[in-house]
Design an enzyme around this catalytic site. Structure first.
Site, short mmCIF file in Angstrom:
data_model
loop_
_atom_site.label_atom_id
_atom_site.label_comp_id
_atom_site.label_asym_id
_atom_site.label_seq_id
_atom_site.Cartn_x
_atom_site.Cartn_y
_atom_site.Cartn_z
N CYS A 40 13.14 3.19 1.92
CA CYS A 40 13.44 4.60 1.64
C CYS A 40 14.17 5.17 2.85
O CYS A 40 13.80 6.20 3.41
CB CYS A 40 12.18 5.40 1.28
SG CYS A 40 10.86 5.30 2.49
N ASP A 79 -0.28 -9.82 7.69
CA ASP A 79 1.11 -9.60 8.10
C ASP A 79 1.97 -10.46 7.17
O ASP A 79 1.88 -11.70 7.20
CB ASP A 79 1.26 -10.03 9.56
CG ASP A 79 2.71 -10.11 9.99
OD1 ASP A 79 3.61 -9.68 9.22
OD2 ASP A 79 2.95 -10.63 11.10
N ALA A 119 0.84 -1.21 0.00
CA ALA A 119 0.00 0.00 0.00
C ALA A 119 0.87 1.26 0.00
O ALA A 119 1.91 1.26 0.65
CB ALA A 119 -0.89 -0.01 1.23
C1 LIG Z 1 7.12 1.73 2.38
S1 LIG Z 1 5.43 1.46 2.53
C2 LIG Z 1 5.06 0.66 1.00
C3 LIG Z 1 4.89 1.58 -0.18
C4 LIG Z 1 4.39 0.81 -1.40
N1 LIG Z 1 5.27 -0.32 -1.70
C5 LIG Z 1 4.27 1.71 -2.62
O1 LIG Z 1 5.19 1.75 -3.43
O2 LIG Z 1 3.23 2.34 -2.78
C6 LIG Z 1 5.40 0.11 3.63
C7 LIG Z 1 4.06 -0.57 3.74
O3 LIG Z 1 4.26 -1.73 4.54
C8 LIG Z 1 3.07 -2.00 5.23
N2 LIG Z 1 3.43 -2.94 6.31
C9 LIG Z 1 4.04 -2.68 7.49
N3 LIG Z 1 4.23 -3.81 8.18
C10 LIG Z 1 3.74 -4.83 7.41
C11 LIG Z 1 3.63 -6.23 7.58
N4 LIG Z 1 4.08 -6.83 8.69
N5 LIG Z 1 3.06 -6.95 6.60
C12 LIG Z 1 2.58 -6.36 5.47
N6 LIG Z 1 2.65 -5.02 5.27
C13 LIG Z 1 3.23 -4.27 6.21
C14 LIG Z 1 2.60 -0.63 5.66
O4 LIG Z 1 1.21 -0.65 5.93
C15 LIG Z 1 2.96 0.21 4.45
O5 LIG Z 1 1.85 0.32 3.59
#
Ligand SMILES: C[S@@+](CC[C@H](N)C(=O)[O-])C[C@H]1O[C@@H](n2cnc3c(N)ncnc32)[C@H](O)[C@@H]1O
Length: 441
Positions: free
Chosen positions: A373, A301, A253
């Site tokens: 990032c 997760d 997301a």
């Molecule tokens: C850096 S952002 C991702 C941005 C996305 N890849 C984009 O390009 O639009 C990290 C994402 O990891 C999700 N996240 C955090 N912990 C997670 C987990 N244990 N499992 C899956 N998603 C996770 C967060 O909700 C967040 O949306």
């Protein structure tokens, strides 16, 4: 009846206070925007972002000018002073107007007793001009722990890195390769009077000379282009997508990179986009709908593979891991106020947990791209070093690219090196022969 609006600087002070209390600008600003006149909304954004960007430097000056700190319950007045100092130092508004409006705002916030103090502090700040701080954390407006850590990690680069963090970011687009090509879209932008040029490294990237609202971009609503920084675009180029592959975007997301994978990969990819935030998942769907693309979406997760994985290995995995965001501070200057040093250790443990768990879902011969990032080695090449120690069958593929620098265990980009964000990338290939049977049995 139109909603009652509040003075711009009062709302700006409340937004800064909300950030100091732990909210992000993304959370605090939208409700602030509803409290100002529509004509003040972009000014509110500029004041809130600028005050956060320069907070540490302005607060050092303010602390010296106040004989004793304001009481906790008067935090909003401290924020009001930060906003006014930001304007005195960084705007073209007349000094006397800034001072008079700030004193008035202090009264309207029910702090008449502090109006004289506010007036005195700002008049002295106007008279003396901005002090030139010696301490680098103050001069470069970053928290001390972050300054020290980056100086220790990057002894040659820390100063230019922190300087780049204080620049306003460029607006960069990614052209949808399934709908148009870069040359054609550059031509459309020129016809729409939006000056722009091709990004040097990302093959579908276009950097605008000036940011502009997305509804001015030709075909934006029809998915011909998306907003995505060049550094983020480079992740997709590392995946080496091939026909028929099963691809996992593990932390997906709001779907920026999921969209890029589907735009740039072969038509018959099977893509799963996973995120653990149910609130953010609809953003992926909205983004893919706009692009005219689709993927299997799931809330889970990523590290709890027993809860979402069907046992079929993925050929490609993108782990765009949750991180400190220290490479995108110029886009999110509130990170400097919100992050704590302890966060980095906790994030690193989470990153290693996700990487280790997802490895088991990768096909033999498959490729996993780990990206953040962040510019902290603790979240980047040290994660890869730790992972390679525990997973001898993982092989690191060198990134042969004209951008960034090889850390020995991945590739690091700094913000400002050519105006992209800061990012880290590592490509890992799985070389063992019988592991999947062990995992699925
Ligand atoms: C850096 S952002 C991702 C941005 C996305 N890849 C984009 O390009 O639009 C990290 C994402 O990891 C999700 N996240 C955090 N912990 C997670 C987990 N244990 N499992 C899956 N998603 C996770 C967060 O909700 C967040 O949306």
């Amino acid at each position: 009846m139109a909603a009652r609006t509040q003075p711009l600087r009062v709302v700006a002070a409340e937004v800064v206070t909300a950030v100091l209390d732990g909210q992000s600008l993304g959370q605090a600003l939208p409700s602030g925007q509803q409290r100002v006149a529509p004509s003040d909304q972009s000014a509110l954004q500029a004041l809130s972002f600028g005050s956060c960007r320069w907070y540490h430097r302005l607060n050092a000056e303010l602390t010296r000018r106040l004989r004793k700190p304001l009481r906790r319950k008067d935090q909003v007045i401290q924020s009001l002073l930060i906003v006014a100092l930001f304007q005195l130092r960084h705007s073209h508004q007349a000094d006397h107007a800034i001072i008079n409006e700030t004193v008035e705002a202090c009264r309207s916030l029910g702090r008449r007793q502090l109006a004289g103090l506010v007036n005195g502090v700002l008049r002295a700040a106007q008279r003396d001009g901005e002090p030139a701080p010696d301490a680098p954390d103050e001069r470069l407006s970053h928290p001390l722990w972050m300054t020290d850590k980056l100086r220790h990690n990057w002894p040659e680069d820390w100063e230019s890195l922190l300087t780049a963090n204080n620049q306003p970011p460029p607006m960069t687009l990614r052209v949808n390769a399934k709908r148009t090509d870069r040359e054609a879209y550059l031509e459309e932008l020129a016809q729409a009077d939006i000056p722009a040029r091709a990004t040097p490294f990302a093959p579908y990237g276009i950097q605008l000379d000036q940011p502009c609202p997305v509804d001015r971009l030709p075909g934006f609503n029809n998915g011909r282009a998306s907003v995505q920084d060049e550094a983020a675009q480079l992740c997709t180029t590392l995946l080496d997508l091939q026909p028929g592959q099963r691809v996992l975007d593990a932390c997906a997301a709001p779907g920026g990179k999921t969209g890029a994978i589907l735009e740039q990969g072969p038509d018959d990819l099977s893509v799963t986009a996973l995120d653990d935030s149910a609130d953010r998942l609809p953003r992926i769907r909205e983004n893919l709908d706009r692009l005219g693309l689709s993927a299997r979406l799931a809330v889970a997760d990523a590290g709890a593979t027993d809860q979402w994985w069907d046992g079929q290995p993925f050929d490609r995995i993108l782990l765009d891991a949750p991180c400190s965001g220290s490479g995108v501070i110029r886009r999110h200057p509130d990170i400097k106020l919100l992050r704590r040093e302890d966060d980095i250790k906790a994030l690193a443990e989470e990153q290693l947990r996700l990487l280790s768990a997802l490895w088991d879902t990768l096909a033999v011969g498959g490729r996993l791209v780990y990206a953040t990032c962040s510019v902290f080695p603790q979240e980047n090449h040290r994660i890869i070093q730790r992972f390679l120690r525990q997973q001898p069958q993982a092989r690191l593929v060198p990134i042969d690219a004209p951008w960034g620098r090889d850390t020995g265990d991945g590739h690091q980009l700094f913000p400002g090196d050519g105006s992209h964000d800061g990012f880290f990338y590592a490509c890992l290939v799985r070389s063992d022969s019988n592991h999947n049977q062990a995992v699925t049995s």
